[in-house]
Structures are given as structure tokens and as C-alpha cells.
Motif scaffolding. Structure first.
Motif, mmCIF file in Angstrom:
data_model
loop_
_atom_site.group_PDB
_atom_site.id
_atom_site.type_symbol
_atom_site.label_atom_id
_atom_site.label_comp_id
_atom_site.label_asym_id
_atom_site.label_seq_id
_atom_site.Cartn_x
_atom_site.Cartn_y
_atom_site.Cartn_z
ATOM 1 N N LYS A 1 0.814 -1.219 0.000
ATOM 2 C CA LYS A 1 0.000 0.000 0.000
ATOM 3 C C LYS A 1 0.845 1.266 0.000
ATOM 4 C CE LYS A 1 -4.218 -1.930 1.974
ATOM 5 N NZ LYS A 1 -4.994 -2.182 3.205
ATOM 6 N N GLU A 2 2.030 1.187 0.615
ATOM 7 C CA GLU A 2 2.849 2.392 0.711
ATOM 8 C C GLU A 2 3.817 2.545 -0.466
ATOM 9 O OE1 GLU A 2 4.672 2.357 4.555
ATOM 10 O OE2 GLU A 2 2.764 2.774 5.581
ATOM 11 N N SER A 3 3.824 1.551 -1.346
ATOM 12 C CA SER A 3 4.795 1.591 -2.445
ATOM 13 C C SER A 3 4.334 2.519 -3.564
ATOM 14 C CB SER A 3 4.988 0.186 -3.011
ATOM 15 O OG SER A 3 5.829 0.252 -4.138
ATOM 16 N N LYS A 4 5.292 3.283 -4.103
ATOM 17 C CA LYS A 4 5.010 4.098 -5.287
ATOM 18 C C LYS A 4 5.308 3.322 -6.557
ATOM 19 C CE LYS A 4 5.886 8.450 -2.931
ATOM 20 N NZ LYS A 4 7.029 8.761 -2.059
ATOM 21 N N HIS A 5 5.919 2.155 -6.411
ATOM 22 C CA HIS A 5 6.348 1.376 -7.570
ATOM 23 C C HIS A 5 5.962 -0.088 -7.399
ATOM 24 C CE1 HIS A 5 9.367 4.761 -7.321
ATOM 25 N NE2 HIS A 5 8.824 4.954 -8.512
ATOM 26 N N ILE A 6 4.694 -0.382 -7.647
ATOM 27 C CA ILE A 6 4.242 -1.775 -7.572
ATOM 28 C C ILE A 6 4.428 -2.410 -8.954
ATOM 29 C CG2 ILE A 6 2.317 -3.341 -7.180
ATOM 30 C CD1 ILE A 6 1.101 -1.247 -5.319
ATOM 31 N N ILE A 7 5.250 -3.470 -8.964
ATOM 32 C CA ILE A 7 5.512 -4.184 -10.209
ATOM 33 C C ILE A 7 4.710 -5.484 -10.149
ATOM 34 C CG2 ILE A 7 7.341 -5.037 -11.738
ATOM 35 C CD1 ILE A 7 7.666 -2.066 -10.772
ATOM 36 N N CYS A 8 3.783 -5.638 -11.073
ATOM 37 C CA CYS A 8 2.830 -6.737 -11.019
ATOM 38 C C CYS A 8 3.260 -7.898 -11.919
ATOM 39 C CB CYS A 8 1.496 -6.226 -11.543
ATOM 40 S SG CYS A 8 0.186 -6.434 -10.397
ATOM 41 N N CYS A 9 3.286 -9.112 -11.366
ATOM 42 C CA CYS A 9 3.500 -10.279 -12.220
ATOM 43 C C CYS A 9 2.183 -10.638 -12.892
ATOM 44 C CB CYS A 9 3.993 -11.471 -11.410
ATOM 45 S SG CYS A 9 5.678 -11.298 -10.875
ATOM 46 N N ASP A 10 2.085 -10.341 -14.168
ATOM 47 C CA ASP A 10 1.031 -10.884 -15.019
ATOM 48 C C ASP A 10 -0.351 -10.936 -14.349
ATOM 49 O OD1 ASP A 10 0.347 -11.782 -17.458
ATOM 50 O OD2 ASP A 10 1.452 -13.645 -17.371
ATOM 51 N N GLY A 11 -0.898 -12.090 -14.123
ATOM 52 C CA GLY A 11 -2.261 -12.248 -13.616
ATOM 53 C C GLY A 11 -2.514 -11.599 -12.269
ATOM 54 N N ALA A 12 -1.455 -11.250 -11.537
ATOM 55 C CA ALA A 12 -1.634 -10.620 -10.229
ATOM 56 C C ALA A 12 -2.334 -9.275 -10.343
ATOM 57 C CB ALA A 12 -0.285 -10.472 -9.521
ATOM 58 N N ILE A 13 -2.350 -8.692 -11.547
ATOM 59 C CA ILE A 13 -3.002 -7.389 -11.731
ATOM 60 C C ILE A 13 -4.487 -7.451 -11.353
ATOM 61 C CG2 ILE A 13 -3.383 -7.805 -14.209
ATOM 62 C CD1 ILE A 13 -2.831 -4.394 -12.483
ATOM 63 N N ASN A 14 -5.118 -8.587 -11.607
ATOM 64 C CA ASN A 14 -6.527 -8.724 -11.224
ATOM 65 C C ASN A 14 -6.723 -8.524 -9.723
ATOM 66 O OD1 ASN A 14 -7.667 -9.545 -13.864
ATOM 67 N ND2 ASN A 14 -6.322 -11.316 -13.610
ATOM 68 N N LYS A 15 -5.828 -9.109 -8.941
ATOM 69 C CA LYS A 15 -5.926 -8.982 -7.479
ATOM 70 C C LYS A 15 -5.576 -7.568 -7.025
ATOM 71 C CE LYS A 15 -4.211 -13.671 -7.580
ATOM 72 N NZ LYS A 15 -2.911 -14.388 -7.555
ATOM 73 N N LEU A 16 -4.604 -6.957 -7.693
ATOM 74 C CA LEU A 16 -4.212 -5.593 -7.332
ATOM 75 C C LEU A 16 -5.366 -4.631 -7.591
ATOM 76 C CD1 LEU A 16 -1.562 -4.177 -6.327
ATOM 77 C CD2 LEU A 16 -1.312 -3.354 -8.668
ATOM 78 N N GLU A 17 -6.039 -4.818 -8.701
ATOM 79 C CA GLU A 17 -7.195 -3.967 -9.028
ATOM 80 C C GLU A 17 -8.294 -4.099 -7.979
ATOM 81 O OE1 GLU A 17 -8.884 -3.831 -12.918
ATOM 82 O OE2 GLU A 17 -7.512 -2.124 -13.115
ATOM 83 N N LYS A 18 -8.563 -5.337 -7.596
ATOM 84 C CA LYS A 18 -9.586 -5.569 -6.566
ATOM 85 C C LYS A 18 -9.246 -4.866 -5.262
ATOM 86 C CE LYS A 18 -11.599 -9.939 -8.018
ATOM 87 N NZ LYS A 18 -11.185 -11.350 -8.018
ATOM 88 N N ALA A 19 -7.936 -4.768 -4.981
ATOM 89 C CA ALA A 19 -7.501 -4.107 -3.747
ATOM 90 C C ALA A 19 -7.467 -2.591 -3.902
ATOM 91 C CB ALA A 19 -6.127 -4.632 -3.331
ATOM 92 N N GLY A 20 -7.813 -2.104 -5.096
ATOM 93 C CA GLY A 20 -7.863 -0.654 -5.324
ATOM 94 C C GLY A 20 -6.497 0.003 -5.423
ATOM 95 N N LEU A 21 -5.491 -0.776 -5.821
ATOM 96 C CA LEU A 21 -4.136 -0.222 -5.928
ATOM 97 C C LEU A 21 -3.703 -0.129 -7.392
ATOM 98 C CD1 LEU A 21 -2.550 -2.210 -2.968
ATOM 99 C CD2 LEU A 21 -3.043 0.247 -3.015
ATOM 100 N N GLU A 22 -2.782 0.791 -7.648
ATOM 101 C CA GLU A 22 -2.331 1.057 -9.015
ATOM 102 C C GLU A 22 -0.974 0.413 -9.298
ATOM 103 O OE1 GLU A 22 -3.350 3.076 -11.768
ATOM 104 O OE2 GLU A 22 -5.319 2.852 -10.831
ATOM 105 N N PRO A 23 -0.835 -0.275 -10.415
ATOM 106 C CA PRO A 23 0.485 -0.822 -10.763
ATOM 107 C C PRO A 23 1.379 0.254 -11.374
ATOM 108 C CG PRO A 23 -1.069 -1.358 -12.485
ATOM 109 C CD PRO A 23 -1.858 -0.629 -11.413
ATOM 110 N N PHE A 24 2.672 0.105 -11.164
ATOM 111 C CA PHE A 24 3.656 0.962 -11.844
ATOM 112 C C PHE A 24 4.080 0.307 -13.152
ATOM 113 C CE2 PHE A 24 8.124 2.340 -12.477
ATOM 114 C CZ PHE A 24 7.925 3.706 -12.543
ATOM 115 N N ALA A 25 4.094 -1.049 -13.132
ATOM 116 C CA ALA A 25 4.421 -1.816 -14.337
ATOM 117 C C ALA A 25 3.804 -3.202 -14.218
ATOM 118 C CB ALA A 25 5.936 -1.921 -14.507
#
Lengths: 205, 205
Positions: B24-48
Motif C-alpha cells: 500500500k505504501e509503495s510508489k512502484h508496484i511491479i505486477c506479475c502478469d495475472g496478479a493485476i486482477n488482485k491488485l485492481e480488486k484491492a484498489g491499488l495502481e500498478p507501476f508496471a
């Protein structure tokens, strides 16, 4: 004669149907110490309780006084004590459940203890996602098409040959622990041959 | 200058407050592939977003088209691709979350990949229960009294000496992967010295 025990380790109580079924159908549930609390909650009866009993309250100690086996050996963990008790009591096939789903270092430690047991007894570990089987000699495995399979080679110089896995090994070493992961079965069986060893095979359910 | 990334791997989304806070505190979340679905659900933004993108639907591919980096290298897994992307983009400190709590073979594979990363970048892996830190040279660790500590030595001939751990090692090898588990810190720091290596240190939270 086949004499089979199911060891309930003190990790997370099984939730997946496969380890749960092993547990429920077993006539010989061997409980690692504090795991007896979870077994009681599940309404199942232990055949034996093994450990240093630090975590057992006195009511349970009294209730199960005839089947509690106390080991004070500090050099082995609870799981190893339970396996050794099974071997001493002539069980020749052991399924371990409840050994994962908790501290990650325990999980890794428990998996890499399996080859030590395999020298003495047929053993497998059932988790929430799959099954670990340690092998001390070449072996055929029942499988299904596209079953996910990983091979772990603690002794890195072991020469491994596979049959019917998607990424075939031919007299190859797995120098890194991750190198044998992410393989896949091509049908209803596959074979792992090796010189040296032991190996640990993981099959996803 | 410190430039820190948090990699969200495609295992179970973190539930423990410590990896969640990192995320939550990261300005640079790097998402592995399918993990983006979970990140979106958590309301967080990917950096890449890094991977082979097999598991991304076309809506997500369009939405994140400017920050998706596609690798088709079949010889490395998604986590390694994400770490390599971070290194190429000058991140010098990486926290990996979401790499456990799913298939057990992936978890073990991911843990034993850490030393490979540690040669190039400061890295740690945060799970639901503790933290794995790979080390390529002797190191002091912050700790607390009675913190549970395990040492894994993939190269079994590494000579290890510990300070301020309950079960001290003095120029000792850990020939079996489970032999360095179940140690404990004696205070607010401990030290691991070694020749050879690398090692992987686990500290329970």
C-alpha cells in the motif's frame, strides 16, 4: 502386510478434500503433539499422540494417557518423532497431512526431511495443493495429462532422466532447487530414473 | 540513491499487515502478469505489469497498455522476469509479496530463486508469516528476543558461524536443508557469517 498410518502434523489442519479423506478414513491417526486439539475439534480419534507434550493441557493428557508417547529428544522435530514412532510400531506406509499452511520455514524443513524417512518407509506428504513423494530409487508415478509436476534434488549432483514429462531430462543434474519445477505430465503415468539421489517429487492434485 | 520496488507475484494476495503495508505504501508496484486482477480488486495502481500476459483479458491489456512489458522467455518464470525488469530499470531494493500461499512447489522454487537475485540487488520476500532474506555476504540482522529464525544453505558446503542465536553454529555446514531451521534470536540483533554461500535467512514476524 500393509499397515498404514496417517500423521497429523501441527501445521494448518487440512481443508482440501484429499488430505481430509486420508485423515477421516484412517484407522491409525498419529497426532503430533498440539495437533490433537484440532483433531478433537474435527471429531476424530487419535491412535497415538507423539511429542514433548509441552502444548497439551492436563485434561487432554489425562484423557489420552494410554496413547501418549513422550519423547524429549531435542535433536529432532515433532514430525520426525512421529515418523520414528510409526516405524518402530511396524507401520510400513505413512501419509503426512497438516504439515504446511503455517510457518514457511517449517514447511520447507518438513519437505526436505522426507528423503530421510523414505530410506525406512513408504511416505508421502499431502498439502492443500498437491502431494510430495520422496524417492530413493527410480519410480513410475500415476498421473493425468497436464498434471503439474516438480522435481527437487537436494543432492545437486544426482543424474536424472524422465519419461513422459513435457520438459524431458536426460542424465541431467538440477543444480538449482528451482530448476526442476514447473514440469507437466504428458499422460496417465510418468517415470523418474536417477543415479544418486534421493529426490522429492511434487504432483499437483 | 535508494529506489525501491514492490513486486506482487501471482500467488495468494497478501493478507498479513506487514506485506500489505509494503504494497500500500509503495510508489512502484511491479505486477506479475495475472496478479493485476488482485491488485485492481484491492484498489491499488500498478507501476508496471510484467509477464507473458497469457492470463490478461483484452480490457486490462488496453487499460494498462503503456505500462505492460511483455517477455516471451520460456526459460525464466514470471517472478524472475519481474526482478530482471526492476534491475534493468535501476531499482536497487526489491520487496516481493504474494509469492506464497498457493502451490507448494512454486513457493519452494521462488524461495530458492532468491539467492540468484541477491547477486544483483537487495531483495527480500515477505509472506504471511515471516520474511526470507537471501545473503551473499556476512550480515547483521535486526531482530527481537525469541524471534524464530531459520537458515537455509542451498550450497551445502558453506561454512557458517552465527552470533546471538540460541543454537550457535561455528564454522559449520548445514548438510541437510532442515538442519538450520528452528533457531531463535537472543536479542535485538544477530549476525550470520559465512564462507561460500549464498544463504537464505527466514525471520518470523
Amino acid at each position: 502386510m500393509q499397515k498404514k498410518a496417517v500423521i497429523l502434523a501441527n501445521g494448518a489442519f487440512p481443508t482440501h478434500e484429499i488430505p481430509l479423506k486420508e485423515l477421516k478414513e484412517s484407522k491409525h491417526i498419529i497426532c503430533c503433539d498440539g495437533a490433537i486439539n484440532k483433531l478433537e475439534k474435527a471429531g476424530l480419534e487419535p491412535f497415538a499422540i507423539i511429542g514433548d507434550l509441552d502444548s497439551l493441557d492436563s485434561e487432554l493428557k489425562w484423557k489420552y494417557r494410554d496413547i501418549i508417547y513422550h519423547f524429549s529428544n531435542q535433536d529432532t522435530n515433532d514430525l520426525t518423532k512421529a515418523v520414528e514412532w510409526c516405524i518402530a510400531n511396524k507401520f510400513n506406509e505413512i501419509a503426512i497431512v497438516g504439515a504446511t499452511g503455517n510457518r514457511d520455514d517449517h514447511m520447507i524443513g518438513n519437505v526436505f526431511l522426507l528423503p530421510q524417512y523414505a530410506k525406512k518407509v513408504r511416505v508421502k506428504m499431502l498439502t492443500s495443493y498437491g502431494m510430495f513423494t520422496p524417492i530413493v530409487r527410480s519410480k513410475n508415478f500415476e498421473s493425468y495429462t497436464r498434471q503439474q509436476v516438480s522435481i527437487f534434488s537436494p543432492n545437486r549432483d544426482t543424474l536424472i532422466t524422465t519419461a513422459n514429462l513435457r520438459y524431458a531430462l536426460t542424465n541431467q543434474q538440477l543444480e538449482m532447487m528451482w530448476q526442476g519445477t514447473l514440469n507437466e505430465s504428458m499422460g496417465d503415468s510418468f517415470r523418474i530414473e536417477f543415479e544418486g539421489g534421493p529426490l522429492i517429487i511434487y504432483q499437483e492434485y
